[in-house]
Design an enzyme around this catalytic site. Structure first.
Site, PDB file in Angstrom:
ATOM      1  N   TYR A  17     -33.577  -2.307  27.053  1.00  0.00           N
ATOM      2  CA  TYR A  17     -33.577  -3.711  26.606  1.00  0.00           C
ATOM      3  C   TYR A  17     -32.400  -4.460  27.229  1.00  0.00           C
ATOM      4  O   TYR A  17     -32.557  -5.516  27.850  1.00  0.00           O
ATOM      5  CB  TYR A  17     -33.520  -3.774  25.069  1.00  0.00           C
ATOM      6  CG  TYR A  17     -33.199  -5.153  24.558  1.00  0.00           C
ATOM      7  CD1 TYR A  17     -34.097  -6.204  24.715  1.00  0.00           C
ATOM      8  CD2 TYR A  17     -31.975  -5.412  23.929  1.00  0.00           C
ATOM      9  CE1 TYR A  17     -33.789  -7.477  24.267  1.00  0.00           C
ATOM     10  CE2 TYR A  17     -31.666  -6.685  23.470  1.00  0.00           C
ATOM     11  CZ  TYR A  17     -32.568  -7.717  23.654  1.00  0.00           C
ATOM     12  OH  TYR A  17     -32.246  -8.974  23.212  1.00  0.00           O
TER      13      TYR A  17
ATOM     14  N   THR B  83     -27.838 -11.371  25.416  1.00  0.00           N
ATOM     15  CA  THR B  83     -27.447 -10.519  24.301  1.00  0.00           C
ATOM     16  C   THR B  83     -26.132  -9.812  24.587  1.00  0.00           C
ATOM     17  O   THR B  83     -25.818  -9.536  25.746  1.00  0.00           O
ATOM     18  CB  THR B  83     -28.545  -9.458  24.074  1.00  0.00           C
ATOM     19  OG1 THR B  83     -28.028  -8.423  23.230  1.00  0.00           O
ATOM     20  CG2 THR B  83     -28.980  -8.792  25.365  1.00  0.00           C
TER      21      THR B  83
END
Ligand code: UDP
Length: 328
Positions: free
Chosen positions: A146, A122
């Site tokens: 995250y 990501t």
């Protein structure tokens, strides 16, 4: 690829949003995608192009059984928890699932001599950008748990690649959006937190308004700017990545974005146009952990894998997502 190589690919998280689109692309490219999913966030209806094997990435016995049964030539690893907000309030859940889970998966793969790996990473690994557009060499400095879990896995992969135990491609997605252009699958999160599906739920009358998280950013219209990429373009990048690592020993990080940024306001305006509906907005406070703008430099994947986006025009993204939402 050598003829003797198995055409079977294990797709963890194959019942999820991006994983299911990758399964379709794999099948179209002549592979057999085996979806391995615990169905905690994925959906069995999204598994249409190969078998569904129910199981958890934390379960090494079940993973061993799977590797023995299918002897895949590679693993595509989508299974992960992916809500930034939830990762802030429950970090250990994220470290357990995303880091320990991936560790368990990698360890099991290596025990079975499976060493080709495609990882769903990501742009959150970069944290607050020091410059835009973001290139792969931007420092890794996530600003939420995250992003930390994804950066930790990237580190683990680099360490394994350094001793040639694995060859991997880590794909750093920007904002995945849109739905299968043939309407077979689409985004379905519970709860939904992403901008585009929420805006479309307002258009279809399922929600009264969309909340804009901050309109006082240092951006052209004050709302956050993101690089939205069509999920089918992401899926295609996975096929190109697979073909690359099946032929090469090397490992790579690639950004996956369109290199264009749209503000929250621009998304809402375009959605009004596509849906022909009114979309009420309410301005709210900034959401913690949101950088003002994230835009990819994707020249590396274009050059090395000859990838390019085909469906990521914002109108194509919004209209495919709108079709999916109306019909489901
Ligand atoms: N956003 C918003 N309202 C919402 C959901 C998201 O204003 O209800 C904003 C969010 O602050 C971010 C952008 O829309 O700037 C994209 O957010 P999303 O959650 O879709 O993806 P993220 O960028 O967090 O991966």
């Amino acid at each position: 690829m050598e003829l003797s190589e198995s055409k079977t690919i294990i797709v963890t998280g194959g019942a999820g949003y991006i994983g299911s689109h990758a399964c379709k692309a794999l099948a179209n490219a002549g592979y057999l995608p085996v979806a391995y999913d615990n169905l905690s966030r994925g959906h069995d209806w999204a598994v249409k192009w190969g078998p569904l094997e129910k199981g958890d990435i934390l379960d090494s016995d079940r993973l061993s059984e799977l590797m023995k049964k299918y002897q895949p030539s590679a693993v595509m690893h989508f299974a992960a928890l992916a809500y930034v907000g939830e990762s802030v309030t429950n970090p250990l859940l994220y470290y357990h699932n995303n880091v320990v889970g991936t560790y368990t998966l990698l360890r099991t793969m290596l025990r079975h001599n499976i060493n080709k790996f495609i990882f769903s990473s990501t742009c959150a690994v970069y944290g607050d950008p020091q410059e835009l557009p973001l290139t792969e060499s931007h420092r890794r400095s996530p600003v939420n748990p995250y992003g930390n879990t994804k950066a930790m896995v990237e580190t683990m992969l680099e360490d394994l690649a350094a001793i040639e135990q694995i060859s991997f491609i880590s794909l750093r997605y920007f904002n995945a959006a849109g739905a299968d252009t043939e309407g077979e699958i689409g985004e379905s999160h519970e709860p939904e937190t992403h901008l585009i599906p929420l805006v479309l739920e307002v258009a279809s009358g399922k929600r009264p308004h969309i909340e804009i998280f901050g309109n006082d950013y240092d951006t052209p219209d004050g709302t956050c700017v993101r690089d939205y990429i069509h999920v089918t373009d992401l899926a295609d990048a996975h096929i190109k990545s697979l073909e690359y690592i099946l032929d090469n020993k090397g490992s790579e990080f690639f950004n996956l974005g369109t290199e264009y940024g749209y503000s929250v306001n621009e998304i809402i305006e375009n959605a009004k146009h596509i849906t022909n509906k009114e979309i009420d907005v309410k301005i709210k406070a900034r959401r913690p952990g949101d950088p003002p703008a994230l835009i990819a430099d994707s020249s590396k994947i274009k050059k090395i894998l000859n990838w390019k986006s085909k469906y990521s025009n914002i109108n194509q993204i919004l209209s495919s997502a709108w079709e999916w939402q109306k019909n489901n």
